[in-house]
Scaffold this active site. Structure first.
Site, mmCIF file in Angstrom:
data_model
loop_
_atom_site.group_PDB
_atom_site.id
_atom_site.type_symbol
_atom_site.label_atom_id
_atom_site.label_comp_id
_atom_site.label_asym_id
_atom_site.label_seq_id
_atom_site.Cartn_x
_atom_site.Cartn_y
_atom_site.Cartn_z
ATOM 1 N N CYS A 2 -27.355 12.571 -26.946
ATOM 2 C CA CYS A 2 -27.913 13.542 -28.036
ATOM 3 C C CYS A 2 -27.883 15.009 -27.432
ATOM 4 C CB CYS A 2 -29.385 13.046 -28.172
ATOM 5 S SG CYS A 2 -29.557 11.501 -28.748
ATOM 6 N N ARG A 27 -21.751 15.486 -28.276
ATOM 7 C CA ARG A 27 -22.409 14.666 -27.307
ATOM 8 C C ARG A 27 -23.191 13.670 -28.302
ATOM 9 N NH1 ARG A 27 -24.473 17.269 -22.578
ATOM 10 N NH2 ARG A 27 -26.200 15.799 -22.584
ATOM 11 N N TRP A 74 -27.173 10.500 -31.436
ATOM 12 C CA TRP A 74 -26.506 9.550 -31.415
ATOM 13 C C TRP A 74 -27.410 8.222 -31.117
ATOM 14 C CZ3 TRP A 74 -25.524 5.874 -27.628
ATOM 15 C CH2 TRP A 74 -24.407 4.967 -27.809
ATOM 16 N N ASN A 100 -33.634 13.270 -25.629
ATOM 17 C CA ASN A 100 -32.220 12.378 -25.458
ATOM 18 C C ASN A 100 -32.762 11.376 -24.472
ATOM 19 O OD1 ASN A 100 -29.641 11.906 -24.758
ATOM 20 N ND2 ASN A 100 -29.680 13.627 -23.198
ATOM 21 N N GLY A 101 -32.027 10.190 -24.463
ATOM 22 C CA GLY A 101 -32.443 9.406 -23.259
ATOM 23 C C GLY A 101 -33.119 8.157 -24.054
ATOM 24 N N GLU A 461 -5.359 2.637 -20.313
ATOM 25 C CA GLU A 461 -5.759 4.048 -20.712
ATOM 26 C C GLU A 461 -5.269 4.236 -22.101
ATOM 27 O OE1 GLU A 461 -7.855 6.067 -20.251
ATOM 28 O OE2 GLU A 461 -7.362 8.020 -21.301
ATOM 29 N N LYS A 465 -7.446 4.743 -25.702
ATOM 30 C CA LYS A 465 -7.031 5.914 -26.644
ATOM 31 C C LYS A 465 -7.010 5.314 -28.300
ATOM 32 C CE LYS A 465 -8.630 8.504 -24.590
ATOM 33 N NZ LYS A 465 -8.725 8.532 -23.178
ATOM 34 N N GLU A 468 -10.227 3.997 -29.553
ATOM 35 C CA GLU A 468 -11.124 5.192 -29.683
ATOM 36 C C GLU A 468 -10.769 5.782 -31.021
ATOM 37 O OE1 GLU A 468 -12.936 7.393 -26.110
ATOM 38 O OE2 GLU A 468 -10.965 6.996 -25.816
ATOM 39 N N HIS A 484 1.483 -15.807 -18.608
ATOM 40 C CA HIS A 484 0.337 -16.491 -18.215
ATOM 41 C C HIS A 484 -0.655 -16.594 -19.606
ATOM 42 C CE1 HIS A 484 1.555 -16.962 -14.282
ATOM 43 N NE2 HIS A 484 1.782 -15.569 -14.215
ATOM 44 N N LYS A 580 -19.553 11.743 -26.195
ATOM 45 C CA LYS A 580 -18.706 12.174 -25.214
ATOM 46 C C LYS A 580 -19.568 11.896 -23.823
ATOM 47 C CE LYS A 580 -15.540 14.830 -23.338
ATOM 48 N NZ LYS A 580 -14.290 14.167 -23.510
HETATM 49 C C1 F6R Z 1 -12.534 7.567 -23.096
HETATM 50 C C2 F6R Z 1 -13.667 8.326 -22.711
HETATM 51 C C3 F6R Z 1 -14.613 7.528 -22.031
HETATM 52 C C4 F6R Z 1 -15.251 8.291 -20.685
HETATM 53 C C5 F6R Z 1 -16.411 7.516 -20.053
HETATM 54 C C6 F6R Z 1 -16.839 8.296 -18.779
HETATM 55 O O1 F6R Z 1 -11.866 8.667 -23.740
HETATM 56 O O2 F6R Z 1 -14.050 9.468 -22.989
HETATM 57 O O3 F6R Z 1 -14.218 6.209 -21.701
HETATM 58 O O4 F6R Z 1 -14.097 8.306 -19.893
HETATM 59 O O5 F6R Z 1 -17.415 7.556 -20.824
HETATM 60 O O6 F6R Z 1 -17.146 9.524 -19.018
HETATM 61 P P1 F6R Z 1 -17.158 10.732 -17.711
HETATM 62 O O7 F6R Z 1 -15.696 10.660 -17.423
HETATM 63 O O8 F6R Z 1 -17.526 11.665 -18.377
HETATM 64 O O9 F6R Z 1 -18.153 9.804 -16.784
#
Ligand code: F6R
Length: 585
Positions: A2, A27, A74, A100-101, A461, A465, A468, A484, A580
């Site tokens: 948050c 956030r 969030w 937040n938390g 990766e 993407k 998400e 397999h 994020k």
């Molecule tokens: C994917 C993404 C998340 C972050 C993960 C770690 O697009 O953004 O998977 O990579 O939450 O976040 P950081 O790098 O900030 O520790």
């Protein structure tokens, strides 16, 4: 997860708070709320939705008062409803709180407070903070803050406004930063909350409480002992958080990669030498990260083994409590994180540190909690990444990993590194094939991404993407594992993306492509070499050093995920249910 903000100063608080919340919305973004203090009373306006939408409906920015707090949520405890949006008020409306938390002992506190006659308006864990502050308010704000913090278990940063116009904040395992402006103070979860108004910041430490009263700032710990922290100048340019000519932050950040990878490669000699010395002399090396940053860890492991002859073990941060439970004291843990605030990564670091390991960090936010507890950190220098999905921070991490590896192998990659920027520019400029593929894939429900060796982390990766941003089932698979099991899934409506540059993995991966095509699936090749087996070919530039292919392979996948998000009317900057910075466990 948050965002929280408090302001006390000479200007009207509400428009400033709304502006700050908009900047920190990445956030967490399911609900918004503000409380201001004016004329001896506290007013609260809050509701579900994004900042601009809620502001339009509730005219938040027109609220009176020069003191206030704000929040974007969030959801963790309690659904996404107006009542669960912050701020939360105590029974007498004399205190309002944003948090937040997670308050782990909220159930027992709520029970105790209910028995004592308190009435709860929300389902959240956060509301207990407001009621506890009310209980302990008899001896003033200072005592209320100390006694309340002593009762809370879990991780939190919160800011409260009191009926005398004081604002106060506390942090425990969640970030909280004070912005010191000429005409007032901010208390925020993120420097972006006040960077537009001041670049002077005081970073609170775990267990700190701050009070802004009569325009003066007081900081002390949970025992009430005063603590002094220096005022730091925050370096980031504010312009960096604007979208500029781009429709979305994510698109801007994808495009910025031609510059950010170059910036990430530039490092202070002394710091990178220290970093590399610690790494080279460690008895054991572990590398950790979450999500995208974990995919960088996989590539780092490969690079260290191949070029520096250093064997490292990768650990997903969320698994570290099991995997790092017993490590030698002369180990090094390399943590990789864009935000520097991810709870799982912080846990891994603390676990390793407690066993005597040295902590090396690759991070984008250099003012973050992880940066503060590491033995040495290197910055990816990407500037703020606002899109929730990591794009430029990932390629920045890779560029930095290549730089570190180059040092460790005494310049064995130096010449090849020069080709990066041009290669990336070429990939970004040739979006037509990605657009064509996106058009074909817009209604598909299953996508598989296959790659071997250093391309396998890119398969993971790319799948992340696509999940998400485009909300589609996507799976990264090590190409050799096809027979397999996963081959059973290949049929007419499946799309398979082969990460297949012309390197030693090429031949085997082409064979996989034939096996897949024979089962009726559509095969998309991301490669510098065309092949008849591909139904669609996304061309990438040929590189002299095959270990650098991940950077140019991932960009078309980022663009594909972005295009598919648009085709589904999803907001690429704010994917549903995600935030994020994952500061909760
Ligand atoms: C994917 C993404 C998340 C972050 C993960 C770690 O697009 O953004 O998977 O990579 O939450 O976040 P950081 O790098 O900030 O520790």
């Amino acid at each position: 997860m948050c965002s929280i903000i408090g302001y006390k100063g000479k200007n009207f608080a509400a428009p400033i708070l709304v502006d700050s919340l908009k900047k920190m919305e990445y956030r967490g973004y399911d609900s918004v709320g503000v409380a201001t203090f004016d004329n001896g009373g506290i007013m609260v306006r809050k509701g579900t939705g994004k900042v601009l939408e809620v502001n339009k409906n509730l005219a938040i920015s027109e609220m009176a008062g020069k003191i206030g707090i704000g929040h974007t949520r969030w959801a963790t405890h309690g659904g996404v409803t107006d009542k669960n949006a912050h701020p939360h008020s105590a029974c007498k409306n004399n205190i309002a709180v944003v948090h937040n938390g997670i308050i782990e002992n909220y159930k027992e506190l709520k029970e105790e407070l209910t028995v004592a006659g308190h009435t709860f308006a929300s389902e959240t864990d956060s509301e207990v903070i407001a009621h506890l502050l009310e209980v302990h308010h008899g001896k003033g704000v200072r005592d209320a803050m100390i006694q309340t913090c002593k009762r809370l278990k879990g991780n939190y940063a919160f800011v409260a406004v009191f009926q005398d116009g004081t604002i106060a904040g506390a942090r425990y395992e969640e970030p909280l930063i004070i912005g010191v402006a000429n005409d007032g103070y901010f208390i925020s979860s993120d420097v972006l909350g006040f960077l537009q108004y001041t670049d002077k910041a005081v970073f609170l430490e775990n267990g700190d409480i701050c009070i802004v009263d009569n325009s003066k700032l007081e900081v002390f710990n949970f025992e009430g002992t005063p603590v002094a922290h220096p005022i730091t100048q925050v370096a980031w340019e504010l312009g960096d958080i604007e979208k500029g000519k781009y429709a979305h932050h994510t698109l801007k950040e994808i495009n910025e990669q031609k510059i950010t990878v170059v910036h990430a490669g530039r490092q202070d000699e002394e710091i990178i030498s220290k970093f590399c010395d610690l790494l080279a002399n460690a008895k054991s090396v572990y590398i950790t990260g979450s999500g995208t940053s974990y995919h960088s860890a996989l590539i780092f492991k490969y690079m260290l083994a191949k070029f520096a002859k250093i064997r490292a073990e990768t650990v997903m941060s969320s698994e570290s409590q099991y995997a790092l439970a017993s490590i030698e004291g002369d180990s090094v843990l390399v943590a990789i994180s864009q935000s520097g605030e991810t709870a799982d990564v912080l846990d891994s670091v603390k676990l390793a540190k407690n066993q005597g390991a040295k902590i090396l960090l690759i991070v984008n936010v250099t003012t973050s909690s992880l940066a503060r507890i590491s033995d040495a950190f290197l910055s990816t220098n990407c500037g703020p990444e606002i899109g929730v999905a990591a794009t430029k921070s990932f390629t920045g991490q890779l560029a930095l990993i290549y730089n570190i590896t180059d040092r460790l192998c005494k310049g064995c990659l130096a010449t090849a590194r020069a080709e990066f920027a041009v290669a990336i520019e070429n990939v970004i400029a040739s979006q037509a094939s990605v657009m064509r593929v996106a058009e074909q894939m817009k209604d598909c429900t299953d996508i598989y991404l296959l790659g071997r060796s250093i391309h396998y982390p890119i398969a993971l990766e790319g799948a992340l993407k696509l999940k998400e941003l485009a909300y589609v089932h996507a799976e990264g698979i090590a190409a050799g594992e096809l027979k397999h099991g996963p081959l059973a899934l290949m049929e007419k409506n499946t799309f398979v993306i082969m990460l297949n540059p012309h390197d030693p993995t090429f031949g085997d991966t082409i064979s996989n492509a034939h096996e897949i095509k024979a089962r009726g699936a559509t095969v998309i090749g991301i490669s510098d070499r065309k092949d008849d087996v591909y139904d669609h070919w996304i061309e990438i530039p040929q590189l002299k050093e095959e270990s650098f292919y991940p950077i140019v392979e991932v960009i078309p996948l980022q663009m594909l995920a972005y295009q598919l998000a648009l085709a589904k009317n999803a907001d690429p900057d704010y994917p549903r249910n995600l935030a994020k910075s994952v500061t909760v466990r």
